[in-house]
Design an enzyme around this catalytic site. Structure first.
Site, PDB file in Angstrom:
ATOM      1  N   LYS A 118      69.101 -68.651 -28.264  1.00  0.00           N
ATOM      2  CA  LYS A 118      70.466 -69.177 -28.401  1.00  0.00           C
ATOM      3  C   LYS A 118      70.471 -70.447 -29.238  1.00  0.00           C
ATOM      4  O   LYS A 118      71.387 -70.672 -30.037  1.00  0.00           O
ATOM      5  CB  LYS A 118      71.042 -69.459 -27.016  1.00  0.00           C
ATOM      6  CG  LYS A 118      72.420 -70.136 -27.056  1.00  0.00           C
ATOM      7  CD  LYS A 118      73.009 -70.339 -25.681  1.00  0.00           C
ATOM      8  CE  LYS A 118      74.366 -71.025 -25.774  1.00  0.00           C
ATOM      9  NZ  LYS A 118      75.057 -71.120 -24.467  1.00  0.00           N
ATOM     10  N   HIS A 142      66.323 -24.595 -40.407  1.00  0.00           N
ATOM     11  CA  HIS A 142      67.592 -25.324 -40.362  1.00  0.00           C
ATOM     12  C   HIS A 142      68.198 -25.309 -38.957  1.00  0.00           C
ATOM     13  O   HIS A 142      69.369 -25.004 -38.764  1.00  0.00           O
ATOM     14  CB  HIS A 142      68.579 -24.754 -41.378  1.00  0.00           C
ATOM     15  CG  HIS A 142      68.093 -24.815 -42.787  1.00  0.00           C
ATOM     16  ND1 HIS A 142      67.380 -25.881 -43.294  1.00  0.00           N
ATOM     17  CD2 HIS A 142      68.212 -23.917 -43.807  1.00  0.00           C
ATOM     18  CE1 HIS A 142      67.087 -25.651 -44.555  1.00  0.00           C
ATOM     19  NE2 HIS A 142      67.565 -24.470 -44.896  1.00  0.00           N
TER      20      HIS A 142
END
Length: 343
Positions: free
Chosen positions: A145, A285
């Protein structure tokens, strides 16, 4: 181990507390050479002191001993005040001075090995709980922070870069501090997600199949050649960093895999797991174009091939038996993108 003569030191201060000790002695020695003061805890302090590095134990900073078997050692204002102070504010500087708190410019922390603990077969809940780090994430979040003033490091691979910047410029650059903070927040988020997933998966959990919040602790396994389309990028992640299923597979040869390769392979392997007898699955596929079982894997492959000898070309074949020389000689008669098998 040295104790602090004054809680408010003019030297730049680093706090080092790591589970993974790799590279930490070398980093500490470089910081010491550059005139930094080093604070540490527990096993890290003992490791550094044993290597001849001058180190102040956290208790020497806080004036309070480690308690509860090490569960509480850095949760103290003299640690978190040093991490969270906004040094551009006169009010913060005055409060630090009044409380005898030195700013901490560098925090190096990596956390208790929770993932490694729960990966062991038969680990008990009590042991898993004891490997949930509390002080480490609290310090990491505080330092991250306050990245405007603190460099926070969670990855030993960063040590060399950080040491080089300090050696050259006296501090870690603002750009690097920003990237390190983002890395630290990702580290603590992943850590918490691992804990949440572990607890949710236990029989005592009442979260149900679909909990109100779902955080997936994913870890990158590899970069892929391209995504679903050639102009896209992609990467392969494993849940919880567990090297199982496709993540545990070893590529023996061939070009780097693509997103489509893995997507087809996942479908083929998932279908294959439904069979016990020798079975071959061909996928093109994402659609199965041949699935067959027989008394031998060679016969199973031939039947899967013959189900659609056109579509299998350029497809993916998964087998639940080792590939024999006879089978390999048959398979190379056509082009296959991927062949996956137990051996």
């Amino acid at each position: 181990m040295n104790q602090s003569k004054s809680n408010c030191s003019p030297k730049k201060r680093a706090l080092l507390s790591v589970s993974d000790k790799s590279g930490i002695v070398e980093l500490a020695r470089e910081l010491e050479r550059l005139g930094w003061e080093i604070v540490s805890t527990g096993g890290t302090a003992r490791t550094l002191a044993g290597a001849g590095v001058a180190v102040i134990e956290a208790a020497g900073v806080t004036g309070f001993p480690e308690i509860l078997g090490g569960r509480v050692k850095t949760l103290h204002p003299k640690i978190h005040g040093g991490l969270l102070a906004r040094l551009e504010l006169a009010e913060h500087r005055q409060q630090l001075a009044a409380q005898g708190i030195s700013p901490i410019q560098l925090l190096v922390v990596n956390l208790y090995p929770f993932a490694r603990t729960i990966a062991r077969p038969g680990v008990e809940l009590a042991e898993a709980v004891e490997n949930i780090d509390i002080g480490g994430p609290a310090m990491l979040r505080a330092a991250a922070k306050n990245f405007a003033h603190v460099a926070v490091v969670v990855n030993p691979a960063r040590y060399r870069q950080v040491a080089a910047e300090i050696s050259e410029a006296g501090s870690v650059s603002a750009e690097t501090r920003y990237h390190l903070a983002a890395e630290a927040f990702a580290h603590t988020a992943h850590y918490d997600a691992l804990i949440a997933a572990y607890l949710a998966a236990r029989p005592e959990s009442a979260t149900g199949i679909f909990p109100p919040q779902l955080s997936l602790p994913l870890q990158k396994v590899q970069e892929l050649r391209y995504g679903e389309n050639p102009q896209q990028q992609a990467a392969f992640y494993a849940l919880g960093g567990k090297m199982q299923g496709l993540a545990a597979a070893r590529q023996l040869q061939g070009k780097e895999l693509s997103f489509n390769n893995l997507n087809d392979l996942q479908g083929a392997w998932g279908l294959l797991l439904e069979f016990d007898e020798p079975t071959a699955v061909a996928v093109k596929h994402t659609n199965p174009c041949g699935v067959a079982s027989d008394t031998t894997i060679e016969k199973a492959y031939q039947r899967a091939h013959d189900a659609d000898p056109v579509s299998i070309f350029g497809g993916i074949v998964a087998l639940n038996r080792p590939v024999s020389a006879e089978l390999a000689a048959e398979m190379v008669k056509i082009f296959l993108e991927v062949v996956a098998a137990p051996s």
